[in-house]
Motif scaffolding. Sequence first.
Motif, PDB file in Angstrom:
ATOM      1  N   LEU A  12       0.810  -1.223   0.000  1.00  0.00           N
ATOM      2  CA  LEU A  12       0.000   0.000   0.000  1.00  0.00           C
ATOM      3  C   LEU A  12       0.841   1.270   0.000  1.00  0.00           C
ATOM      4  O   LEU A  12       0.379   2.319  -0.452  1.00  0.00           O
ATOM      5  CB  LEU A  12      -0.936  -0.013   1.210  1.00  0.00           C
ATOM      6  N   LYS A  13       2.059   1.182   0.504  1.00  0.00           N
ATOM      7  CA  LYS A  13       2.925   2.363   0.583  1.00  0.00           C
ATOM      8  C   LYS A  13       3.657   2.608  -0.728  1.00  0.00           C
ATOM      9  O   LYS A  13       3.632   3.712  -1.284  1.00  0.00           O
ATOM     10  CB  LYS A  13       3.932   2.190   1.720  1.00  0.00           C
ATOM     11  N   SER A  14       4.325   1.578  -1.235  1.00  0.00           N
ATOM     12  CA  SER A  14       5.130   1.745  -2.453  1.00  0.00           C
ATOM     13  C   SER A  14       4.342   1.516  -3.735  1.00  0.00           C
ATOM     14  O   SER A  14       4.833   1.795  -4.827  1.00  0.00           O
ATOM     15  CB  SER A  14       6.315   0.774  -2.423  1.00  0.00           C
ATOM     16  N   CYS A  15       3.115   0.997  -3.587  1.00  0.00           N
ATOM     17  CA  CYS A  15       2.253   0.656  -4.729  1.00  0.00           C
ATOM     18  C   CYS A  15       2.846  -0.462  -5.597  1.00  0.00           C
ATOM     19  O   CYS A  15       2.508  -0.607  -6.779  1.00  0.00           O
ATOM     20  CB  CYS A  15       1.965   1.876  -5.599  1.00  0.00           C
ATOM     21  N   GLU A  16       3.718  -1.276  -4.999  1.00  0.00           N
ATOM     22  CA  GLU A  16       4.303  -2.400  -5.729  1.00  0.00           C
ATOM     23  C   GLU A  16       3.323  -3.568  -5.738  1.00  0.00           C
ATOM     24  O   GLU A  16       2.804  -3.972  -4.699  1.00  0.00           O
ATOM     25  CB  GLU A  16       5.618  -2.844  -5.074  1.00  0.00           C
ATOM     26  N   LEU A  17       3.084  -4.133  -6.914  1.00  0.00           N
ATOM     27  CA  LEU A  17       2.215  -5.303  -7.069  1.00  0.00           C
ATOM     28  C   LEU A  17       3.087  -6.528  -7.285  1.00  0.00           C
ATOM     29  O   LEU A  17       3.862  -6.587  -8.243  1.00  0.00           O
ATOM     30  CB  LEU A  17       1.265  -5.111  -8.255  1.00  0.00           C
ATOM     31  N   ILE A  18       3.012  -7.487  -6.361  1.00  0.00           N
ATOM     32  CA  ILE A  18       3.840  -8.694  -6.461  1.00  0.00           C
ATOM     33  C   ILE A  18       3.020  -9.807  -7.085  1.00  0.00           C
ATOM     34  O   ILE A  18       1.958 -10.176  -6.584  1.00  0.00           O
ATOM     35  CB  ILE A  18       4.363  -9.132  -5.079  1.00  0.00           C
ATOM     36  N   ASP A  19       3.513 -10.331  -8.198  1.00  0.00           N
ATOM     37  CA  ASP A  19       2.822 -11.389  -8.938  1.00  0.00           C
ATOM     38  C   ASP A  19       3.865 -12.411  -9.383  1.00  0.00           C
ATOM     39  O   ASP A  19       4.455 -12.286 -10.456  1.00  0.00           O
ATOM     40  CB  ASP A  19       2.093 -10.789 -10.146  1.00  0.00           C
ATOM     41  N   GLU A  20       4.098 -13.421  -8.561  1.00  0.00           N
ATOM     42  CA  GLU A  20       5.136 -14.409  -8.836  1.00  0.00           C
ATOM     43  C   GLU A  20       4.616 -15.639  -9.578  1.00  0.00           C
ATOM     44  O   GLU A  20       5.388 -16.543  -9.904  1.00  0.00           O
ATOM     45  CB  GLU A  20       5.796 -14.841  -7.524  1.00  0.00           C
ATOM     46  N   HIS A  21       3.284 -15.691  -9.831  1.00  0.00           N
ATOM     47  CA  HIS A  21       2.703 -16.895 -10.436  1.00  0.00           C
ATOM     48  C   HIS A  21       1.837 -16.571 -11.657  1.00  0.00           C
ATOM     49  O   HIS A  21       0.931 -17.338 -11.995  1.00  0.00           O
ATOM     50  CB  HIS A  21       1.889 -17.654  -9.382  1.00  0.00           C
ATOM     51  N   ASP A  22       2.124 -15.419 -12.272  1.00  0.00           N
ATOM     52  CA  ASP A  22       1.400 -15.004 -13.488  1.00  0.00           C
ATOM     53  C   ASP A  22      -0.107 -14.895 -13.260  1.00  0.00           C
ATOM     54  O   ASP A  22      -0.917 -15.195 -14.150  1.00  0.00           O
ATOM     55  CB  ASP A  22       1.683 -15.974 -14.645  1.00  0.00           C
TER      56      ASP A  22
END
Length: 428
Positions: A131-141
């Motif tokens: 929520l802070k950096s707005c990074e979206l982590i998607d390790e499984h497509d």
Amino acid sequence: MPIDLSSLVPSPHKKHLETIDAALKKAGFECYLVGGSVRDLVMKKIPKEYDLTTNAEPKDVKKLFRTVIDTGIEHGTVTVVLDKVNYEITTYRIDKDYVDGRRPGHVEFGTTLHEDLKRRDFTMNALAYDLKSCELIDEHDGIIDIENKIIRTIGNPIERFTEDGLRPIRALRFASTLNFKIEPETKKAIQLTKHITKKISLERFQDEILKSFLGENPSAMIRLLAEENLFQVFLPTLPNDLTPNEIILDKLNYVPKELVGMQLCFAFYSISPGISLKELETYLRSLKFSGQNIKDTLLFFEILQKWIQNSDKSSLSIYDIKKNYLAPVKRHFNSRYTLDETFFQKLKPIFEDEISRFVSIWNDNPPLLLSDLALNGNHLSENFPNLPKTKFGEVLHLLLELVLHSPKENEFHKLIAQSAEIINNLSK
């Protein structure tokens, strides 16, 4: 690349999430929005609930917030309450030693976000968002599968479904509510792990059905359960190879969400129209539906059976409509709903265009029940002291038949005169 998903979160949830995120990070912990809420935001939908994950253990979370509930502390989950709104926070974990197809034998905390995401069911649910950096982590497509509207397990689908027998049912529910397709290997694994699915509790199966009913296309869930022969896993007396009546099943999509009994009615009628009310009640009790949902379903099922059996519905007499449809609905729902035109329009999936006749008859305020009669048992006792009390019910029901045919007869003096005639005939 940062992506702003938090702008889609409405207040007060956004403020609450920022408060939780800031508190955990200030204390030196990680914090991510995770799972279905991230999936919904990626799809530009407003989530119904927001779950977070962190490397903080439950004891650490409890030190940071005033109101924390131990909702699943053995699995690392606590619920933080802010302004009476609940937010589940779960510690990163690895689930190990699944032994019964329902739950892990034990969990390990203190792992990484990477390990935590690997244990989740489907790629679309293995997304995390800072929520802070707005990074979206998607390790499984998961994003690709969301874009292609595909439901796919993380890793080997047979292994995933063997770990938890509910996951195949969840796959069907997501296919129904999200209008997604199940990836072929994932779909094949549903059949290969039926023996595991059979181990889940009936309450969990029932809960997935009810969740599917909240979506826009609940008929898809019933159709998929029938296609995969999964109803029979929980209701073994149902015949194999159920083929839903598509005309009936399609009506399920138009039933108001609050009328769960009518939803269940169309679901079961579509797959087993010849079932008796006794058999239907047994099925519903087996699946642990609430007593109220069971009663509502039985009422609607009986009404639907009668309605479909009428070949010429437009020629139904006013008496038939009052006795067979309006009276049962009034008797059943009068204490729970305001029975007016708005309510009866909710019954349109059953009665279709004929509902306008029902509303017109209802608006004339006809007597429909014994309680609507201008005369009651006390009046019979006062005016006919020699009449055995065992005969009161028979007399009153004959009076009700009279006023169902002719509402103008529902006047006290007219009913007293009719009672005298009825009692005289009874004594012959």
